[in-house]
Design a protein around this motif. Structure first.
Motif, short mmCIF file in Angstrom:
data_model
loop_
_atom_site.label_atom_id
_atom_site.label_comp_id
_atom_site.label_asym_id
_atom_site.label_seq_id
_atom_site.Cartn_x
_atom_site.Cartn_y
_atom_site.Cartn_z
N ASN A 1 41.82 59.14 54.51
CA ASN A 1 41.58 57.97 55.41
C ASN A 1 41.75 58.85 56.97
O ASN A 1 42.56 59.62 56.95
N THR B 1 41.50 57.95 61.11
CA THR B 1 41.34 56.96 62.05
C THR B 1 41.20 57.66 63.51
O THR B 1 41.94 58.64 63.82
N ASP C 1 41.98 56.45 67.23
CA ASP C 1 42.68 55.33 68.12
C ASP C 1 42.78 54.01 67.25
O ASP C 1 42.72 53.19 68.01
N GLY C 2 43.23 54.33 65.91
CA GLY C 2 43.33 53.10 65.15
C GLY C 2 42.44 52.76 64.25
O GLY C 2 42.59 51.67 63.59
N GLU C 3 41.06 53.08 64.74
CA GLU C 3 39.87 52.56 64.14
C GLU C 3 39.43 53.53 62.92
O GLU C 3 39.48 54.69 63.17
N LYS C 4 39.28 53.05 61.66
CA LYS C 4 38.81 53.87 60.63
C LYS C 4 37.43 54.28 60.71
O LYS C 4 36.60 53.45 61.25
N ILE C 5 37.34 55.46 60.50
CA ILE C 5 35.73 56.00 60.49
C ILE C 5 35.36 56.59 59.14
O ILE C 5 36.05 56.77 58.28
N GLU C 6 34.15 56.46 58.91
CA GLU C 6 33.80 56.88 57.62
C GLU C 6 33.07 58.06 57.57
O GLU C 6 32.15 58.23 58.28
N ASN D 1 31.14 62.36 64.42
CA ASN D 1 31.79 61.39 63.84
C ASN D 1 33.15 61.32 64.56
O ASN D 1 33.92 60.15 64.66
#
Length: 223
Positions: free
Chosen positions: A143, A145, A147-152, A203
């Protein structure tokens, strides 16, 4: 004892691989097509999958993609086709190795041993969360992230980022990246690494500069 799934529509090939695998101390399950393989992965906790590409109902590439959606199982692909395109497509999906038919069962066992050893070593190293400013990399959970946002990311982009971050501030050649991440001897050019680095940087957004290009050498994850 490692549990291996053998997926091939040819019974004789499954029997040969089973015989050698059991002789090497592995437990084996078999599937004759991709659909059966997907169903078995939901019933058993496999340590590795050996899978043919050309199969009825669901081909090996599609089967691998389906399994990789929910599970991180090492996959060794078998194929009568040795084209570079097929190999690269397989590695894009996250397979660990690619063996061209006809193959030596002894060589296949050696590749299985290497893949399982590599996975055990990765598991021992992966119990960690790496943080670089607002970039957090949870290796065990696969996993990432920002800044707290998950990236794919694609499977190989995950592997590449994990490897670079775990070897931070170390110069890594393209050959070493191909060998350690893709797990095979690459006879083409270096563009596959450069393409993955470009996509990975895109990304990572504002944290893209952590990945530094070393002209004439390769790359480094710099902090």
């Amino acid at each position: 004892m490692a549990l291996i799934l053998i997926v091939d529509d040819e019974q004789k090939i499954r029997e040969v691989i089973r015989e050698y695998a059991e002789f090497n101390g592995y437990e084996v399950k078999e599937a004759a097509d991709g659909m059966e393989a997907v169903a078995l992965t939901k019933q058993y906790d496999f340590d590795l999958i050996v899978m043919d590409i050309m199969m009825p109902k669901l081909d090996g590439f599609s089967t691998c993609k389906e399994i990789k959606k929910t599970m991180d199982i090492p996959v060794i692909m078998l194929s009568a086709r040795g084209e570079e395109y097929d190999k690269l497509f397989g590695f894009e999906l996250g397979i660990d190795d690619y063996v061209v038919k006809p193959f030596s069962p002894k060589e296949l066992m050696a590749r299985i041993n290497v893949a399982l050893t590599r996975r055990r070593q990765q598991s021992a190293q992966n119990n960690e969360v790496l943080t670089f400013d607002g970039l957090e990399i949870n290796i065990l959970a696969r996993n990432v992230t920002i800044d707290g946002e998950k990236i794919e990311l694609t499977p190989k982009e995950y592997d590449l980022l994990f490897y670079l971050a775990q070897n931070k501030n170390i110069a890594l050649s393209r050959d070493k990246l191909l060998r350690d991440i893709w797990g095979y001897d690459f006879f083409g050019d270096d563009r596959t690494i450069d393409t993955h680095i470009k996509n990975l940087r895109n990304n990572l957004g504002k944290y893209r500069d952590h990945i530094v290009t070393l002209r004439g050498v390769g790359y480094k994850f710099e902090i």
